[in-house]
Design an enzyme around this catalytic site. Sequence first.
Site, PDB file in Angstrom:
ATOM      1  N   SER A   1       4.376   7.093  -4.002  1.00  0.00           N
ATOM      2  CA  SER A   1       4.917   5.732  -3.886  1.00  0.00           C
ATOM      3  C   SER A   1       6.369   5.641  -3.404  1.00  0.00           C
ATOM      4  O   SER A   1       6.887   4.539  -3.267  1.00  0.00           O
ATOM      5  CB  SER A   1       4.807   5.036  -5.250  1.00  0.00           C
ATOM      6  OG  SER A   1       5.700   5.645  -6.176  1.00  0.00           O
TER       7      SER A   1
ATOM      8  N   THR B   1       0.777  -2.992  -0.982  1.00  0.00           N
ATOM      9  CA  THR B   1       2.209  -3.331  -1.034  1.00  0.00           C
ATOM     10  C   THR B   1       2.593  -4.261   0.109  1.00  0.00           C
ATOM     11  O   THR B   1       1.980  -4.239   1.185  1.00  0.00           O
ATOM     12  CB  THR B   1       3.046  -2.034  -0.956  1.00  0.00           C
ATOM     13  OG1 THR B   1       4.409  -2.378  -0.726  1.00  0.00           O
ATOM     14  CG2 THR B   1       2.596  -1.131   0.199  1.00  0.00           C
TER      15      THR B   1
ATOM     16  N   GLU C   1       4.994  -3.743   1.889  1.00  0.00           N
ATOM     17  CA  GLU C   1       5.581  -2.921   2.960  1.00  0.00           C
ATOM     18  C   GLU C   1       4.637  -2.760   4.151  1.00  0.00           C
ATOM     19  O   GLU C   1       5.063  -2.358   5.227  1.00  0.00           O
ATOM     20  CB  GLU C   1       5.988  -1.539   2.422  1.00  0.00           C
ATOM     21  CG  GLU C   1       7.037  -1.646   1.344  1.00  0.00           C
ATOM     22  CD  GLU C   1       7.867  -0.392   1.146  1.00  0.00           C
ATOM     23  OE1 GLU C   1       7.881   0.483   2.017  1.00  0.00           O
ATOM     24  OE2 GLU C   1       8.506  -0.301   0.085  1.00  0.00           O
TER      25      GLU C   1
ATOM     26  N   ASN D   1      20.493  -5.507  -2.266  1.00  0.00           N
ATOM     27  CA  ASN D   1      20.634  -4.311  -3.110  1.00  0.00           C
ATOM     28  C   ASN D   1      21.993  -4.285  -3.810  1.00  0.00           C
ATOM     29  O   ASN D   1      22.082  -3.991  -4.998  1.00  0.00           O
ATOM     30  CB  ASN D   1      20.482  -3.038  -2.271  1.00  0.00           C
ATOM     31  CG  ASN D   1      19.079  -2.903  -1.710  1.00  0.00           C
ATOM     32  OD1 ASN D   1      18.137  -3.518  -2.212  1.00  0.00           O
ATOM     33  ND2 ASN D   1      18.932  -2.098  -0.663  1.00  0.00           N
TER      34      ASN D   1
HETATM   35  P1  NAD Z   1       4.335   5.737  -9.422  1.00  0.00           P
HETATM   36  O1  NAD Z   1       4.788   6.740  -8.414  1.00  0.00           O
HETATM   37  O2  NAD Z   1       5.236   5.378 -10.560  1.00  0.00           O
HETATM   38  O3  NAD Z   1       2.973   6.254 -10.077  1.00  0.00           O
HETATM   39  C1  NAD Z   1       1.936   6.827  -9.327  1.00  0.00           C
HETATM   40  C2  NAD Z   1       0.938   7.472 -10.282  1.00  0.00           C
HETATM   41  O4  NAD Z   1      -0.149   7.981  -9.506  1.00  0.00           O
HETATM   42  C3  NAD Z   1       1.529   8.664 -11.047  1.00  0.00           C
HETATM   43  O5  NAD Z   1       1.129   8.612 -12.408  1.00  0.00           O
HETATM   44  C4  NAD Z   1       0.906   9.884 -10.362  1.00  0.00           C
HETATM   45  O6  NAD Z   1       0.742  10.994 -11.227  1.00  0.00           O
HETATM   46  C5  NAD Z   1      -0.426   9.318  -9.907  1.00  0.00           C
HETATM   47  N1  NAD Z   1      -0.972  10.043  -8.746  1.00  0.00           N
HETATM   48  C6  NAD Z   1      -0.334  10.344  -7.590  1.00  0.00           C
HETATM   49  N2  NAD Z   1      -1.157  11.036  -6.769  1.00  0.00           N
HETATM   50  C7  NAD Z   1      -2.349  11.135  -7.426  1.00  0.00           C
HETATM   51  C8  NAD Z   1      -3.597  11.717  -7.086  1.00  0.00           C
HETATM   52  N3  NAD Z   1      -3.789  12.346  -5.917  1.00  0.00           N
HETATM   53  N4  NAD Z   1      -4.598  11.644  -7.994  1.00  0.00           N
HETATM   54  C9  NAD Z   1      -4.426  11.042  -9.192  1.00  0.00           C
HETATM   55  N5  NAD Z   1      -3.257  10.474  -9.560  1.00  0.00           N
HETATM   56  C10 NAD Z   1      -2.235  10.511  -8.689  1.00  0.00           C
HETATM   57  O7  NAD Z   1       3.912   4.469  -8.592  1.00  0.00           O
HETATM   58  P2  NAD Z   1       4.034   2.913  -8.945  1.00  0.00           P
HETATM   59  O8  NAD Z   1       5.368   2.436  -8.568  1.00  0.00           O
HETATM   60  O9  NAD Z   1       3.515   2.678 -10.305  1.00  0.00           O
HETATM   61  O10 NAD Z   1       2.998   2.301  -7.886  1.00  0.00           O
HETATM   62  C11 NAD Z   1       1.629   2.148  -8.208  1.00  0.00           C
HETATM   63  C12 NAD Z   1       0.910   1.524  -7.034  1.00  0.00           C
HETATM   64  O11 NAD Z   1       1.479   0.253  -6.736  1.00  0.00           O
HETATM   65  C13 NAD Z   1       1.019   2.346  -5.743  1.00  0.00           C
HETATM   66  O12 NAD Z   1      -0.226   2.289  -5.100  1.00  0.00           O
HETATM   67  C14 NAD Z   1       2.081   1.633  -4.941  1.00  0.00           C
HETATM   68  O13 NAD Z   1       1.858   1.808  -3.564  1.00  0.00           O
HETATM   69  C15 NAD Z   1       1.871   0.198  -5.364  1.00  0.00           C
HETATM   70  N6  NAD Z   1       3.053  -0.683  -5.322  1.00  0.00           N
HETATM   71  C16 NAD Z   1       4.212  -0.325  -5.947  1.00  0.00           C
HETATM   72  C17 NAD Z   1       5.297  -1.206  -5.954  1.00  0.00           C
HETATM   73  C18 NAD Z   1       6.590  -0.865  -6.662  1.00  0.00           C
HETATM   74  O14 NAD Z   1       7.542  -1.646  -6.572  1.00  0.00           O
HETATM   75  N7  NAD Z   1       6.686   0.241  -7.394  1.00  0.00           N
HETATM   76  C19 NAD Z   1       5.190  -2.427  -5.307  1.00  0.00           C
HETATM   77  C20 NAD Z   1       3.991  -2.762  -4.671  1.00  0.00           C
HETATM   78  C21 NAD Z   1       2.939  -1.878  -4.700  1.00  0.00           C
HETATM   79  O1  TDX Z   2      19.454   5.391  -4.272  1.00  0.00           O
HETATM   80  C1  TDX Z   2      19.021   4.361  -3.677  1.00  0.00           C
HETATM   81  N1  TDX Z   2      19.927   3.566  -3.019  1.00  0.00           N
HETATM   82  C2  TDX Z   2      19.534   2.463  -2.324  1.00  0.00           C
HETATM   83  O2  TDX Z   2      20.393   1.765  -1.735  1.00  0.00           O
HETATM   84  C3  TDX Z   2      17.637   4.010  -3.645  1.00  0.00           C
HETATM   85  C4  TDX Z   2      16.619   4.857  -4.351  1.00  0.00           C
HETATM   86  C5  TDX Z   2      17.275   2.881  -2.937  1.00  0.00           C
HETATM   87  N2  TDX Z   2      18.188   2.137  -2.277  1.00  0.00           N
HETATM   88  C6  TDX Z   2      17.739   0.946  -1.524  1.00  0.00           C
HETATM   89  C7  TDX Z   2      16.617   1.165  -0.552  1.00  0.00           C
HETATM   90  C8  TDX Z   2      15.869  -0.162  -0.574  1.00  0.00           C
HETATM   91  O3  TDX Z   2      16.482  -1.072   0.331  1.00  0.00           O
HETATM   92  O4  TDX Z   2      17.215   0.025  -2.503  1.00  0.00           O
HETATM   93  C9  TDX Z   2      16.069  -0.668  -1.989  1.00  0.00           C
HETATM   94  C10 TDX Z   2      14.895  -0.403  -2.904  1.00  0.00           C
HETATM   95  O5  TDX Z   2      14.534   0.962  -2.743  1.00  0.00           O
HETATM   96  P1  TDX Z   2      13.320   1.622  -3.550  1.00  0.00           P
HETATM   97  O6  TDX Z   2      13.528   1.388  -5.008  1.00  0.00           O
HETATM   98  O7  TDX Z   2      13.157   3.019  -3.059  1.00  0.00           O
HETATM   99  O8  TDX Z   2      12.091   0.690  -3.137  1.00  0.00           O
HETATM  100  P2  TDX Z   2      11.465   0.298  -1.699  1.00  0.00           P
HETATM  101  O9  TDX Z   2      11.783   1.283  -0.664  1.00  0.00           O
HETATM  102  O10 TDX Z   2      11.830  -1.138  -1.449  1.00  0.00           O
HETATM  103  O11 TDX Z   2       9.889   0.412  -2.051  1.00  0.00           O
HETATM  104  C11 TDX Z   2       9.380  -0.094  -3.312  1.00  0.00           C
HETATM  105  O12 TDX Z   2       8.755  -1.332  -3.150  1.00  0.00           O
HETATM  106  C12 TDX Z   2       7.530  -1.369  -2.473  1.00  0.00           C
HETATM  107  C13 TDX Z   2       8.399   0.899  -3.948  1.00  0.00           C
HETATM  108  O13 TDX Z   2       9.024   2.152  -4.102  1.00  0.00           O
HETATM  109  C14 TDX Z   2       7.136   0.996  -3.165  1.00  0.00           C
HETATM  110  O14 TDX Z   2       6.210   1.856  -3.822  1.00  0.00           O
HETATM  111  C15 TDX Z   2       6.542  -0.375  -3.033  1.00  0.00           C
HETATM  112  O15 TDX Z   2       5.412  -0.340  -2.212  1.00  0.00           O
END
Ligand code: NAD
Ligand code: TDX
Length: 339
Positions: free
Chosen positions: A85, A125, A127, A252
């Site tokens: 992710s 997402t 993205e 940010n």
């Molecule tokens: P995360 O990285 O915190 O967690 C991912 C989890 O998936 C982990 O527990 C990892 O062990 C597991 N995983 C990874 N590869 C695997 C595999 N091959 N088999 C089984 N398990 C596996 O991610 P997150 O931030 O919780 O995101 C979850 C979902 O939501 C993702 O699909 C991401 O694209 C989507 N998403 C995230 C955000 C965000 O802001 N974090 C926003 C929109 C969508």
């Molecule tokens: O150290 C940092 N400094 C910084 O300026 C990091 C880690 C990020 N950033 C900036 C990059 C982005 O503009 O902050 C913003 C947010 O970054 P991330 O937390 O890495 O998120 P982003 O790249 O926006 O993606 C997230 O949202 C969509 C999730 O990680 C994805 O999994 C999700 O799909």
Amino acid sequence: MTILVTGGAGFIGSNFVYHMLGKYSDYKILCVDCLTYAGNMSTLAEAMKNPNFKFFKTNICDRKAIYEIFETEKPDVVVNFAAESHVDRSIDNPEVFLQTNILGTQVLMDACRKYGITRYHQVSTDEVYGDLPLDRPDLFFTEETPIHTSSPYSASKASADLLVQAYNRTFGLPVTISRCSNNYGSYHFPEKLIPLMIVNALNDKPLPVYGEGLNVRDWLYVEDHCKAIDLIIHKGHVGEVYNIGGHNEMRNIDIVKIICKALDKPESLITYVTDRKGHDMRYAIDPTKIHDELGWLPETKFADGIQKTIQWYLDNKGWWETIISGEYQNYYEKMYGNR
Ligand code: NAD
Ligand code: TDX
């Protein structure tokens, strides 16, 4: 009802597990997670005590193991959170993103076809839509916005979405897709902006802001995302995509300043570092469809959600201190050491 949640040891997946266990006492919740660096069993410690919860340490790309789980457990609904992710990691090494995010999705859907389910839900997402310019605040991502990806991460998520839609059209698999904006809240791995800044600030370490910090993200409290997915799997229409976002755009740099203020840390900790390659400028979701069709609205205001989140990191130091004392140190040095 038996719901198989993949990626449930990660950030959003674990919040979803707790949401579902708390709300539906008659549901069985299965979690499949292979525990990559981002998965953490201590996150699921409370769930493991619940008789309605069962954990499988399994990779979603492992077809044989996934089929065995479907054969014995017979899930009705699958919600696929499992993914690589982090955008920065995908720039460093795309391969595992393609394996897990695309091929893993295929294996899960093949299992769904073979054993039968009532719904396969893909957690995608915003993205996948690429980015929006800063000087057009009137523009938002709708479900009709063309796919236009920037990073290997977003390209892998978009590829999976196309595959999910193809399985619906070709095989009639009953699918839904949700595309959410940036989440924040408890159990967020400290490689992402908000938890990284909280953890660094608490340790009086520099706060590395990419470029000028002017990039905009549309932040949503993780529990609001979980509630939206809960609605979609119960009431969403098969074959449909639902955008999820709370109209909460923030730069940010402003987020980092809010964290400094809340923790009473000086803004002099802020350090501007080399920008991310291909850095998306602005994400902004139009959530009209999920509101009109399913009645979803975000419930947590950013001012409250960020306070709750900061308090969670203050109350759960053991959780993140264990993470940052391990392999994370090598990651941090590689990403930020010479930036
Ligand atoms: P995360 O990285 O915190 O967690 C991912 C989890 O998936 C982990 O527990 C990892 O062990 C597991 N995983 C990874 N590869 C695997 C595999 N091959 N088999 C089984 N398990 C596996 O991610 P997150 O931030 O919780 O995101 C979850 C979902 O939501 C993702 O699909 C991401 O694209 C989507 N998403 C995230 C955000 C965000 O802001 N974090 C926003 C929109 C969508
Ligand atoms: O150290 C940092 N400094 C910084 O300026 C990091 C880690 C990020 N950033 C900036 C990059 C982005 O503009 O902050 C913003 C947010 O970054 P991330 O937390 O890495 O998120 P982003 O790249 O926006 O993606 C997230 O949202 C969509 C999730 O990680 C994805 O999994 C999700 O799909």
